[in-house]
Scaffold this active site. Structure first.
Site, PDB file in Angstrom:
ATOM      1  CG  HIS A  34      -1.751   1.194   1.420  1.00  0.00           C
ATOM      2  ND1 HIS A  34      -3.119   1.170   1.267  1.00  0.00           N
ATOM      3  CD2 HIS A  34      -1.438   2.475   1.761  1.00  0.00           C
ATOM      4  CE1 HIS A  34      -3.606   2.389   1.493  1.00  0.00           C
ATOM      5  NE2 HIS A  34      -2.600   3.189   1.801  1.00  0.00           N
ATOM      6  CD  GLU A  35       1.753   3.549   3.807  1.00  0.00           C
ATOM      7  OE1 GLU A  35       1.843   4.521   3.036  1.00  0.00           O
ATOM      8  OE2 GLU A  35       0.952   3.535   4.750  1.00  0.00           O
TER       9      GLU A  35
ATOM     10  CG  HIS B 161       0.337   6.004  -0.921  1.00  0.00           C
ATOM     11  ND1 HIS B 161      -0.743   6.567  -1.563  1.00  0.00           N
ATOM     12  CD2 HIS B 161      -0.167   5.386   0.191  1.00  0.00           C
ATOM     13  CE1 HIS B 161      -1.848   6.306  -0.891  1.00  0.00           C
ATOM     14  NE2 HIS B 161      -1.524   5.590   0.183  1.00  0.00           N
TER      15      HIS B 161
END
Length: 269
Positions: free
Chosen positions: A60-61, A64
């Site tokens: 997820h990170e 980003h």
């Protein structure tokens, strides 16, 4: 402008961290144990779900950071965000520790804090929105990969089973269903237009400067506010009713995720 401000991430800055490889090893080993019925089913499911949740948080990170890199923030490499190492995040407690604690305490896939993106380096409102949307999209992709095999019945004949409403259910299918439930809940929560969450980050570039300045002081409290609201029984029931409806769209039967959560919480039985 210095050389450090213009260079692309080096190979070392893009090298996958040993921490992430360890998480994958735990995920694979515990998944094999649950699949074959080796050892204690509950503890195997616990390790599998925690490791899988940690891996999804890293991805997820990373999404980003990777999207920010292509959008113009070339500093994410030097910060270690491209190594999939959770301890390199701007706030490891918010991004990594608290989401795991929330899963253990209440089975809620609550999103954590994001990596620090130097937004002034990125031009264009659409790019800013895509950076914020990248993380929840990873959770949605993970949910699809986890839930499709369960809903399609590909795991029905595995030897290790647990009883659900008197019927045998594959322990591995139950574990995938619970982990998929966490991914769906994380995506839904993260897409809420609440300051501090990715949903607000998606719409923020399109708001007026006056509105953004008025909302900015509330950003640090958005995540905890969502958690407090979810703690209310009626909101909790409505939210998880929606999550289970989404699981049903994949063909996952009622009770599969509950069975996975029951096995996951081995200390309660």
């Amino acid at each position: 402008m210095s050389y450090a401000d213009t260079r692309r991430p080096s190979r070392e800055e893009r090298r996958i961290s040993p921490v992430f490889w360890v998480l994958l090893a735990i995920l694979g080993t515990s998944g094999w144990a649950v699949w074959t019925g080796y050892g204690t089913a509950s503890f195997g499911v616990f390790l599998f779900v925690v490791a899988g949740w940690m891996v999804s948080l890293c991805l997820h990170e990373y999404a980003h950071a990777r999207t920010a890199l292509h959008g113009g923030d070339i500093t994410v490499g030097a910060k270690g965000y491209l190594t999939l190492n959770p301890f390199k995040y701007a706030n490891a407690v918010l991004s990594f520790v608290l989401p795991v604690v929330f899963v253990i305490l209440g089975g809620i896939g609550l999103p954590g804090g994001a990596v620090f993106i130097e937004r002034h380096r990125i031009q264009g409102r659409l790019k800013h929105s895509l950076i914020s949307a990248a993380g929840p999209l990873v959770n949605l992709l993970c949910a699809v990969l986890l839930l499709v095999p369960v809903g399609a019945g590909w795991l029905d004949d595995l030897p290790a089973t647990v009883a659900v409403d008197g019927y045998p259910v594959s322990s591995f299918a139950a574990a995938l269903s619970f982990l998929g439930l966490l991914q769906v809940s994380a995506a839904l929560l993260n897409l809420l237009p609440v300051p501090g969450l990715d949903g607000y980050g998606i719409i923020e570039p399109w708001l007026s400067l006056k509105t953004r300045r008025a909302v900015q002081p509330f950003a640090p409290y958005g995540l905890m506010a969502v958690f407090v609201v979810l703690w209310q029984s009626q909101v909790n029931q409505w939210f998880f009713g929606l999550v289970h409806d989404i699981l049903g769209l994949f063909g996952v039967q009622d009770g599969f995720a509950e069975a996975g959560q029951y096995l996951f919480r081995f200390w309660t039985h």
